[in-house]
Scaffold this motif. Structure first.
Motif, PDB file in Angstrom:
ATOM      1  N   MET A 161       1.108  -1.114   0.079  1.00  0.00           N
ATOM      2  CA  MET A 161      -0.054   0.078   0.013  1.00  0.00           C
ATOM      3  C   MET A 161       0.910   1.272   0.009  1.00  0.00           C
ATOM      4  N   LEU A 162       1.819   1.316   0.865  1.00  0.00           N
ATOM      5  CA  LEU A 162       2.616   2.505   0.840  1.00  0.00           C
ATOM      6  C   LEU A 162       3.591   2.572  -0.392  1.00  0.00           C
ATOM      7  N   TRP A 163       3.967   1.475  -0.752  1.00  0.00           N
ATOM      8  CA  TRP A 163       4.622   1.524  -2.029  1.00  0.00           C
ATOM      9  C   TRP A 163       4.070   2.128  -3.179  1.00  0.00           C
ATOM     10  N   ARG A 164       2.580   1.612  -3.352  1.00  0.00           N
ATOM     11  CA  ARG A 164       1.513   2.149  -4.409  1.00  0.00           C
ATOM     12  C   ARG A 164       1.508   3.809  -4.089  1.00  0.00           C
ATOM     13  N   LEU A 165       1.393   4.006  -2.881  1.00  0.00           N
ATOM     14  CA  LEU A 165       1.080   5.536  -2.401  1.00  0.00           C
ATOM     15  C   LEU A 165       2.426   6.308  -3.141  1.00  0.00           C
ATOM     16  N   SER A 166       3.616   5.754  -2.705  1.00  0.00           N
ATOM     17  CA  SER A 166       4.846   6.333  -2.911  1.00  0.00           C
ATOM     18  C   SER A 166       5.157   6.463  -4.574  1.00  0.00           C
ATOM     19  N   GLU A 167       4.669   5.406  -5.350  1.00  0.00           N
ATOM     20  CA  GLU A 167       4.848   5.318  -6.633  1.00  0.00           C
ATOM     21  C   GLU A 167       3.991   6.502  -7.292  1.00  0.00           C
ATOM     22  N   TRP A 168       2.657   6.665  -7.038  1.00  0.00           N
ATOM     23  CA  TRP A 168       1.815   7.633  -7.309  1.00  0.00           C
ATOM     24  C   TRP A 168       2.143   8.921  -6.994  1.00  0.00           C
ATOM     25  N   PHE A 169       2.751   9.229  -5.822  1.00  0.00           N
ATOM     26  CA  PHE A 169       3.304  10.559  -5.456  1.00  0.00           C
ATOM     27  C   PHE A 169       4.375  11.019  -6.232  1.00  0.00           C
ATOM     28  N   TRP A 170       5.279  10.096  -6.686  1.00  0.00           N
ATOM     29  CA  TRP A 170       6.622  10.521  -7.469  1.00  0.00           C
ATOM     30  C   TRP A 170       6.629  10.356  -8.944  1.00  0.00           C
ATOM     31  N   GLN A 171       5.332  10.101  -9.613  1.00  0.00           N
ATOM     32  CA  GLN A 171       5.300   9.744 -10.694  1.00  0.00           C
ATOM     33  C   GLN A 171       5.496  11.373 -11.597  1.00  0.00           C
ATOM     34  N   GLU A 172       6.221  10.857 -12.630  1.00  0.00           N
ATOM     35  CA  GLU A 172       6.969  12.164 -13.329  1.00  0.00           C
ATOM     36  C   GLU A 172       5.821  13.031 -14.058  1.00  0.00           C
ATOM     37  N   ARG A 173       4.825  12.780 -14.333  1.00  0.00           N
ATOM     38  CA  ARG A 173       3.767  13.516 -14.820  1.00  0.00           C
ATOM     39  C   ARG A 173       3.378  14.743 -14.013  1.00  0.00           C
ATOM     40  N   LEU A 174       3.480  14.463 -12.735  1.00  0.00           N
ATOM     41  CA  LEU A 174       2.914  15.466 -11.761  1.00  0.00           C
ATOM     42  C   LEU A 174       4.021  16.569 -11.569  1.00  0.00           C
ATOM     43  N   TRP A 175       5.383  15.981 -11.537  1.00  0.00           N
ATOM     44  CA  TRP A 175       6.268  17.226 -11.058  1.00  0.00           C
ATOM     45  C   TRP A 175       7.299  17.716 -12.375  1.00  0.00           C
ATOM     46  N   PHE A 176       7.163  16.866 -13.347  1.00  0.00           N
ATOM     47  CA  PHE A 176       7.796  17.420 -14.730  1.00  0.00           C
ATOM     48  C   PHE A 176       7.270  17.708 -15.704  1.00  0.00           C
ATOM     49  N   PRO A 177       7.600  18.612 -16.667  1.00  0.00           N
ATOM     50  CA  PRO A 177       7.080  18.881 -17.908  1.00  0.00           C
ATOM     51  C   PRO A 177       7.014  17.751 -18.774  1.00  0.00           C
ATOM     52  N   GLU A 178       6.583  17.644 -19.788  1.00  0.00           N
ATOM     53  CA  GLU A 178       6.518  16.674 -21.046  1.00  0.00           C
ATOM     54  C   GLU A 178       7.927  16.422 -21.413  1.00  0.00           C
ATOM     55  N   GLY A 179       8.399  15.410 -21.582  1.00  0.00           N
ATOM     56  CA  GLY A 179       9.607  14.887 -21.956  1.00  0.00           C
ATOM     57  C   GLY A 179      10.615  14.738 -21.005  1.00  0.00           C
ATOM     58  N   LEU A 180      10.559  15.162 -19.842  1.00  0.00           N
ATOM     59  CA  LEU A 180      11.348  15.398 -18.735  1.00  0.00           C
ATOM     60  C   LEU A 180      11.082  14.304 -17.622  1.00  0.00           C
ATOM     61  N   GLY A 181      11.852  13.637 -16.912  1.00  0.00           N
ATOM     62  CA  GLY A 181      11.745  13.007 -15.796  1.00  0.00           C
ATOM     63  C   GLY A 181      12.831  12.756 -14.823  1.00  0.00           C
ATOM     64  N   TRP A 182      12.799  11.859 -13.770  1.00  0.00           N
ATOM     65  CA  TRP A 182      13.591  11.702 -12.715  1.00  0.00           C
ATOM     66  C   TRP A 182      14.959  11.203 -13.387  1.00  0.00           C
ATOM     67  N   ALA A 183      15.047  10.663 -14.416  1.00  0.00           N
ATOM     68  CA  ALA A 183      16.142  10.090 -15.023  1.00  0.00           C
ATOM     69  C   ALA A 183      16.921  11.259 -15.551  1.00  0.00           C
ATOM     70  N   ASP A 184      16.401  12.315 -15.873  1.00  0.00           N
ATOM     71  CA  ASP A 184      17.324  13.401 -16.251  1.00  0.00           C
ATOM     72  C   ASP A 184      18.068  14.139 -15.101  1.00  0.00           C
ATOM     73  N   LEU A 185      17.596  13.654 -13.813  1.00  0.00           N
ATOM     74  CA  LEU A 185      18.475  14.354 -12.802  1.00  0.00           C
ATOM     75  C   LEU A 185      19.176  13.040 -12.273  1.00  0.00           C
ATOM     76  N   GLU A 186      19.611  12.041 -12.731  1.00  0.00           N
ATOM     77  CA  GLU A 186      20.640  11.206 -12.155  1.00  0.00           C
ATOM     78  C   GLU A 186      22.108  12.006 -12.667  1.00  0.00           C
ATOM     79  N   ASP A 187      22.817  11.430 -11.510  1.00  0.00           N
ATOM     80  CA  ASP A 187      24.225  12.206 -11.525  1.00  0.00           C
ATOM     81  C   ASP A 187      25.157  11.288 -12.844  1.00  0.00           C
ATOM     82  N   ARG A 188      25.721  12.314 -13.867  1.00  0.00           N
ATOM     83  CA  ARG A 188      26.340  11.769 -15.164  1.00  0.00           C
ATOM     84  C   ARG A 188      27.265  12.670 -15.297  1.00  0.00           C
TER      85      ARG A 188
END
Length: 364
Positions: A1-28
């Motif tokens: 239950m907590l895992w699903r809630l966390s997954e929903w909360f951190w979904q990319e379409r909420l926090w990023f514009p179209e075409g960007l996501g958490w992968a773009d904030l990985e160190d490289r």
């Protein structure tokens, strides 16, 4: 239950514009980005702030108050009366005239004695001048150091300096939220709570999605005037009227420029208007700017109070005083007290086991 809630909360379409996501904030490629997990360090920092504040107020602020001549007003305590105390604690601190009449019958007190009892009892609950000074000196110290640190973090583009600036600011505002129950309560208590919550959410969100430059500017704009307000309070409590007045005028000018000009027309413009030329609106865009809008509404609310106080000083040369603070209430004049003493001598002590207390003074 907590895992699903966390997954929903951190979904990319909420926090990023179209075409960007958490992968773009990985160190490289040697570039390091802020991470949400970095915020866990705020919890021990908040605890440290709460402890350091207690030490500071006892070891630094109290001796400083004595050095500056902060003097406590002698407050006479309300005599013990279970009936009035029960009414004060459980019903209201400000009884109506009809309630005063009823309480007179229950206690055997005169109306003047009941009214005086409630005035003294309310004064007992008001924070002492020393408490106000210690709180102001703690905030002055932090805001001044935070402003200097903010300038350094703004100049230094390296993440480590910005990281500690963010975490310390977040820890400080979190500590204010935890200590709000014991801090001096002013008339804008609810607005202060809204401000602290909005600030904590804003700092946390801007770190998680790497709006670090904007977040640093926002915190710096706020810290640029806050230490002046706290220093004006300190001089006010110490009775240094001229120093308090002139510092407050400088504070008012900087507050209006930073909060009513720079904040809405420069910073909010860059977060509200400019992004729409690059991306389509998304939830994170509305969330971030919604928090900024809440802060701006509070800025306008406080600006009205500040301008009102400044105008009174500039036009009437009145003392600068914090309208948000409750002031001690005074007892009756000496003539009224003398009349009551004569009445007491004539009629004798009151009945029902309650003694008449005649050791009244003009002020408390």
């Amino acid at each position: 239950m907590l895992w699903r809630l966390s997954e929903w909360f951190w979904q990319e379409r909420l926090w990023f514009p179209e075409g960007l996501g958490w992968a773009d904030l990985e160190d490289r490629d040697g570039r390091v980005y802020a991470k949400a997990r970095d915020l866990w360090v705020v919890l021990p920092i908040t605890l440290v702030f709460l402890i350091v504040r207690q030490i500071f107020e006892r070891m630094v602020a109290t001796p400083l108050a004595s050095l500056l001549g902060v003097k406590e007003t002698v407050r006479l305590k309300a005599p013990q009366n279970p009936t009035l105390e029960s009414y004060y604690c459980n019903i209201t601190k400000n009884p109506t005239q009809s309630s005063v009449t009823s309480l007179c019958k229950q206690t055997g007190y005169s109306e003047r004695q009941v009214q005086r009892w409630f005035r003294r009892r309310r004064n007992q609950d008001r924070p002492s001048l020393l408490k106000k000074f210690r709180e102001a000196s703690w905030r002055f110290t932090f805001y001044l150091l935070a402003f200097i640190a903010g300038l350094a973090a703004l100049i230094d583009t390296l993440l480590p300096s910005q990281y500690w600036y963010y975490m310390i600011e977040l820890g400080f505002y979190s500590s204010l939220l935890f200590s709000v129950a014991s801090d001096v309560k002013r008339k804008d208590f609810k607005e202060q709570i809204v401000h602290h919550v909005a600030t904590i959410l804003l700092i946390s969100f801007s770190w998680c999605v790497n709006y670090i430059r904007a977040g640093t500017l926002i915190m710096l704009v706020h810290d640029s005037s806050d230490y002046l307000l706290e220093s004006a309070k300190m001089f006010n409590y110490a009775g240094w009227r001229n120093a308090c007045n002139y510092i407050f005028i400088v504070f008012a000018a900087i507050f209006i420029i930073t909060r009513l000009v720079i904040f809405p027309f420069r910073i909010m413009y860059c977060t509200w208007i400019y992004p729409l030329t690059v991306y389509h609106p998304f939830f994170g865009y509305y969330f971030f700017n919604g928090l900024l809008l809440v802060l701006q509404c509070l800025h306008i609310f406080w600006a009205v109070l500040i301008i009102r106080i400044a105008l009174r000083f500039l036009t009437n040369n009145e003392k600068v005083d914090d309208e948000r603070s409750d002031k001690d209430e005074t007892d009756e004049s000496e003539e009224e007290e003398e009349e009551e003493k004569k009445e007491t001598k004539k009629n004798g002590p009151v009945q029902n086991g309650h003694a008449v207390h005649n050791n009244h003074s003009k002020t408390e």
